[in-house]
Design an enzyme around this catalytic site. Structure first.
Site, mmCIF file in Angstrom:
data_model
loop_
_atom_site.group_PDB
_atom_site.id
_atom_site.type_symbol
_atom_site.label_atom_id
_atom_site.label_comp_id
_atom_site.label_asym_id
_atom_site.label_seq_id
_atom_site.Cartn_x
_atom_site.Cartn_y
_atom_site.Cartn_z
ATOM 1 N N TYR A 3 -12.657 -2.247 11.576
ATOM 2 C CA TYR A 3 -11.309 -1.686 11.517
ATOM 3 C C TYR A 3 -10.565 -1.909 12.833
ATOM 4 O O TYR A 3 -9.404 -2.354 12.848
ATOM 5 C CB TYR A 3 -11.405 -0.196 11.196
ATOM 6 C CG TYR A 3 -10.079 0.496 10.998
ATOM 7 C CD1 TYR A 3 -9.364 0.343 9.817
ATOM 8 C CD2 TYR A 3 -9.553 1.331 11.986
ATOM 9 C CE1 TYR A 3 -8.148 0.990 9.632
ATOM 10 C CE2 TYR A 3 -8.352 1.984 11.804
ATOM 11 C CZ TYR A 3 -7.650 1.805 10.629
ATOM 12 O OH TYR A 3 -6.450 2.448 10.442
ATOM 13 N N ALA A 48 -11.147 -4.146 15.122
ATOM 14 C CA ALA A 48 -10.886 -5.575 15.301
ATOM 15 C C ALA A 48 -9.680 -6.018 14.487
ATOM 16 O O ALA A 48 -8.844 -6.805 14.950
ATOM 17 C CB ALA A 48 -12.120 -6.384 14.909
ATOM 18 N N GLY A 64 0.818 -1.201 0.000
ATOM 19 C CA GLY A 64 0.000 0.000 0.000
ATOM 20 C C GLY A 64 0.855 1.255 0.000
ATOM 21 O O GLY A 64 0.596 2.204 0.735
ATOM 22 N N ALA A 65 1.871 1.274 -0.880
ATOM 23 C CA ALA A 65 2.890 2.327 -0.828
ATOM 24 C C ALA A 65 2.635 3.485 -1.778
ATOM 25 O O ALA A 65 3.492 4.355 -1.919
ATOM 26 C CB ALA A 65 4.270 1.729 -1.121
ATOM 27 N N SER A 75 -3.043 0.888 14.396
ATOM 28 C CA SER A 75 -3.805 2.113 14.651
ATOM 29 C C SER A 75 -4.153 2.168 16.127
ATOM 30 O O SER A 75 -4.306 1.119 16.784
ATOM 31 C CB SER A 75 -5.095 2.123 13.820
ATOM 32 O OG SER A 75 -5.957 3.155 14.238
ATOM 33 N N LYS A 110 -7.121 -4.173 13.518
ATOM 34 C CA LYS A 110 -5.884 -3.619 14.058
ATOM 35 C C LYS A 110 -5.531 -4.246 15.402
ATOM 36 O O LYS A 110 -4.346 -4.411 15.726
ATOM 37 C CB LYS A 110 -6.007 -2.101 14.184
ATOM 38 C CG LYS A 110 -6.179 -1.387 12.845
ATOM 39 C CD LYS A 110 -5.035 -1.666 11.875
ATOM 40 C CE LYS A 110 -5.136 -0.829 10.609
ATOM 41 N NZ LYS A 110 -4.015 -1.051 9.673
#
Length: 249
Positions: free
Chosen positions: A157, A159, A12-13, A144, A161
């Site tokens: 989200y 869960a 995801g860069a 996060s 992380k």
């Protein structure tokens, strides 16, 4: 921190934190594999920026949906062919599909877990093939603060992380004897495309909650990632590093 001779794969860069991480490693001499799924133009811009800052850098663009095992395997094969075995893996790719739990579609719950947690599992498993053989490696998972404290409307989200933290701790115990460290960097509110979509009133409210009085910058997260990947991070593993301007202190 000098990463010359090291190959770094960032998932995801093409934007946000992943982009900043790729640029930071490129500036420090690493061979950088820039993973993207759909943003080819943005990925090329990342490559061009790395080469502008360091004309001697070696950069590979690797398109892959990191939730798919076949595409992850092909991605690693391409990186090995173009840059060499992966020494540092940064699992950054992720998505959000926010909704209150009562209204959340099961497909949206599972899609977020697949992208944010399942992808880290697939990529880490592939990276370990190179790292165990070399008896050295770094895996850094971008988590996060939601995974530590929860966020209303982000059960999927949060869960994913939180699961990433558990995966990190378990894997760190499994591979420490091979000279491999595994850690989580957990940002709070960072100035990215994702937070830019927040309504202005909400951004002001969140900013007022942050003791340092501002959102973080992607390069500040990238600097922490590079520290953990460098020689000063040799004795740090299985840990979660919160970078949130004091929001959760």
């Amino acid at each position: 921190m000098d990463f010359r001779g090291k190959t770094v794969l960032v998932t995801g860069a093409s934007r946000g934190i992943g982009r900043a991480v790729a640029l930071a490693f490129g500036a420090r001499g690493a061979n950088v594999a820039v993973n993207y799924n759909s943003s080819a133009d943005a990925a090329r811009e990342v490559r061009d920026e790395i080469l502008k800052a360091n004309p001697e850098a070696r950069v590979a663009l690797v398109k892959a949906d990191v939730t798919r095992q076949d595409e992850v395997e092909e991605m690693f094969a391409c990186v090995r062919r173009d840059l060499g075995p992966v020494n540092v893996l940064v699992n950054n790719a992720g998505i959000t599909r926010d909704q209150l739990m009562m209204l959340m579609k099961p497909d949206d719950f599972h899609a977020v877990l697949d992208a944010n947690l399942g992808a880290a599992f697939l990529c880490s498993k592939m990276a370990l093939r190179d790292m165990i053989g070399a008896r050295w490696g770094r895996i850094i998972n971008v988590g996060s603060t939601a995974g530590l404290y929860g966020t209303r409307g982000q059960a999927n989200y949060a869960a994913s992380k939180a699961g990433l933290i558990g995966l990190t701790r378990s894997l760190a115990r499994e591979v420490a004897g091979f000279g491999i460290t595994v850690n989580v960097v957990a940002p709070g509110y960072i100035r990215t495309d994702m937070t830019a979509r927040l309504p202005e009133e909400l951004r002001k409210r969140y900013t007022a909650m942050i003791p340092v009085g501002r959102f973080g910058e992607p390069h500040e997260v990238a600097n922490l990632v590079c520290f953990l990947a460098g020689p000063d991070g040799d004795y740090i593993t299985g840990q979660t590093f919160v970078i949130d301007g004091g929001l959760t202190c």
